[in-house]
Enzyme design. Structure first.
Site, short mmCIF file in Angstrom:
data_model
loop_
_atom_site.label_atom_id
_atom_site.label_comp_id
_atom_site.label_asym_id
_atom_site.label_seq_id
_atom_site.Cartn_x
_atom_site.Cartn_y
_atom_site.Cartn_z
N ASP A 62 -55.93 -10.45 -1.65
CA ASP A 62 -54.67 -10.89 -2.28
C ASP A 62 -54.03 -9.81 -3.14
O ASP A 62 -52.93 -10.01 -3.65
CB ASP A 62 -54.93 -12.10 -3.20
CG ASP A 62 -55.39 -13.31 -2.44
OD1 ASP A 62 -55.29 -13.30 -1.19
OD2 ASP A 62 -55.83 -14.28 -3.08
N MET A 67 -52.27 -16.04 2.56
CA MET A 67 -53.20 -16.04 1.45
C MET A 67 -52.49 -15.67 0.15
O MET A 67 -51.46 -15.00 0.17
CB MET A 67 -54.32 -15.03 1.68
CG MET A 67 -55.28 -15.44 2.77
SD MET A 67 -54.70 -14.77 4.29
CE MET A 67 -55.52 -13.23 4.24
N GLY A 68 -53.10 -16.06 -0.95
CA GLY A 68 -52.54 -15.79 -2.26
C GLY A 68 -52.68 -17.02 -3.13
O GLY A 68 -51.77 -17.81 -3.28
N GLY A 112 -65.39 -12.59 -9.14
CA GLY A 112 -66.70 -13.18 -9.44
C GLY A 112 -67.81 -12.15 -9.28
O GLY A 112 -68.69 -12.01 -10.14
N THR A 113 -67.73 -11.41 -8.19
CA THR A 113 -68.75 -10.39 -7.91
C THR A 113 -68.78 -9.32 -9.01
O THR A 113 -69.85 -8.87 -9.42
CB THR A 113 -68.45 -9.72 -6.56
OG1 THR A 113 -68.33 -10.75 -5.58
CG2 THR A 113 -69.53 -8.75 -6.16
#
Ligand code: ATP
Ligand code: MG
Length: 487
Positions: free
Chosen positions: A224, A267-268, A195-196
């Site tokens: 990730d 996470m992932g 997004g950034t």
């Protein structure tokens, strides 16, 4: 308003080198829209490092090949511009006014990147004006700024998080560029995820539209490791290492009771790299579930059968599940329970909790087997640690590549290693597609043979996966069902 994808494409510069047989996907340069911008000799010529390195400055024409396994001849296909210091720079040191901003979720290494941009600019180029924008994009117009010096950032790499703090939302392009213009900032370093980087790309376009002499540089961040093109993202190594502690705990818990099962969620959301590498590193994991590899619970070759087998053989087992795994299964079971939300998406469900409950239900029903299940979710503990040694070194290289590029007048690019060599990569390349675990590649096969878990695939599935992941195909970015933790 034109859609973002089209805008991104406008900055695409492909140069075909017919003789050499490769395509250079180039990044913009300030002289593209400020043709008479003056250049200066790089002050690094006076740096002691200059005299010891055989060829200190990177040749302007050097490129990095995306694919280096060659069948015959030299690496063809896509190339990117090689990163590094250039003989000519487009900013005089005392003219530079840089700023740094961090956006999106936390990731080990953020502070190291900040530190190394500040120290690199100051020590290598003698830059003195460096501003920290606080609280993500909205910090440009709604928050405080802090002045950053080598002294003030000296110890920050030993801390987790980001000293600049971060946020989501709040991207108002024209207000951000107004703020850049008003403050006289001419180098913008933007650290953040997909997004950034999209946000950085529109900031670059607006700056170009206004004809400002401002270099915009993105440093890709994703714990990730799901950023396309680049070899690895910073923080990933640290996350895999830290995940070992959770897996160890699950193993100890599971091994200490009869029929113990330890479930660890890692996470992932879209890509299972952390789960895969943590599993391969640990050797205590009996089964690893990731978003890219569909699985099923019941019946022959299913997860329940495998769990029962492992418990009978070994008395305990450890299961690692990536947060984006099994989303279709969850959606299905929620549908049958009439738990869909009003708009039919965003089911706030945690795959780890869901899977744990399913396993408990399965073994308690019909009095099959008494099991002892412990569920561990170390997500926030992993994200908050400082970078490990290898990520600290890596983050330093990223920061240096970024600032050498900006000083050399490149703009509208992100940095990262491609086949081990740092390169300048156009924004659209890292935002249009995501890096996934390819389950028909060798690495996933290594995992399967290390855990001996079922592949959950029929031959037909394997064929279709092979087609989907053929090299020409880039997986589309689609939102999976949101599963609980806001990141
Ligand atoms: P993470 O890895 O944590 O998801 P991210 O960079 O993807 O990191 P987001 O919250 O999605 O995190 O976005 C960070 C910032 O980028 C936010 O301030 C958001 O407003 C901005 N942003 C996201 N997508 C776009 C876009 N398409 N155009 C402009 N700005 C965007
Ligand atoms: Mg994101």
């Amino acid at each position: 308003d034109r859609p973002m994808a089209l805008d991104l494409k406008l900055n695409q510069r492909k140069i075909v080198h017919g003789d050499a047989g490769y395509v250079l996907e180039d990044v913009p340069h300030l002289t593209d829209y400020i043709p008479d911008a003056p250049n200066y000799p790089n002050p690094l010529q006076d740096n002691p490092a200059y005299s010891v390195v055989k060829q200190y400055f990177v040749n302007t024409d050097d490129t990095v090949a995306q694919k280096i396994v060659v069948h015959k001849g030299s690496p063809r296909g896509t190339h990117f511009r090689r990163a590094g210091p250039r003989q000519k720079v487009y900013f005089e040191s005392d003219e530079v006014h840089a700023c740094i901003v961090t956006c999106g979720g936390l990731c080990p290494g953020l502070n190291t990147v900040i530190r190394e941009i500040v120290c690199g600019l100051a020590h290598m180029y003698g830059v003195t004006k460096i501003l920290g924008i606080e609280g993500g994009y909205r910090g440009f117009y709604a928050r405080n700024t802090i002045s950053l010096t080598p002294k003030s950032v000296n110890d920050i790499h030993k801390r987790g998080g980001t000293i600049l703090s971060t946020s989501r939302g709040g991207h108002d392009t024209s207000k951000i560029v107004d703020s850049i213009q008003d403050r006289g900032i001419n180098q913008v370093y933007i650290i953040g995820g997909d997004g950034t980087q999209k946000g950085a790309s529109v900031i670059f376009e607006e700056i170009q539209r206004r004809g400002l002499k401002v270099a915009v540089v993105g440093i890709p961040k994703t714990i990730d490791n799901d950023i396309a093109v680049i070899d690895k993202s910073f923080g990933f190594d640290t996350a895999v290492e830290e995940a070992q502690r959770a897996i160890n705990a699950a193993h100890v818990e599971a091994g200490s009771v009869e029929n113990g099962i330890g479930v660890v969620k890692l996470m992932g959301r879209y890509s299972g790299f952390i789960a895969m590498y943590a599993t391969l590193a640990s050797r205590d994991v009996d089964c690893c579930l990731i978003p890219e590899s569909p699985f099923y619970l019941e019946g022959k070759g299913g997860l329940f059968e495998f769990i029962e087998k492992r418990l009978k053989e070994n008395g305990h087992m450890v299961l690692v599940v990536a947060e984006g795994a099994g989303q279709e299964l969850i959606a299905e079971s929620m549908r049958s329970m009439n738990h869909e939300d009003a708009s039919g998406n965003k089911l706030l469900l945690d795959v780890g909790l869901w899977l744990s409950q399913k396993i408990k239900d399965h073994f308690s029903c019909k009095g099959k087997m008494t099991i002892n299940l412990k569920y561990i979710d170390p997500t926030y503990m992993i994200r908050a640690v400082p970078a490990n040694a290898s990520d600290n070194v890596y983050s330093t290289l990223l920061a240096h590549s970024a600032l050498h590029g900006a000083m050399a007048g490149y703009t509208g690019f992100t940095v990262g290693p491609v086949n081990g060599r740092h390169a300048y990569i156009p924004f659209y390349r890292v935002t249009e597609a995501r890096n996934n675990v390819v389950i028909t590649d060798r690495m996933w096969a290594r995992l399967l043979s290390s855990t001996n878990q079922p592949s959950f695939l029929t031959l037909k599935d394997i064929e279709s996966v092979r087609n989907v992941y053929s090299p020409k195909y880039l997986p589309p970015i689609k939102e999976p069902i949101y599963n609980g933790l806001p990141n």
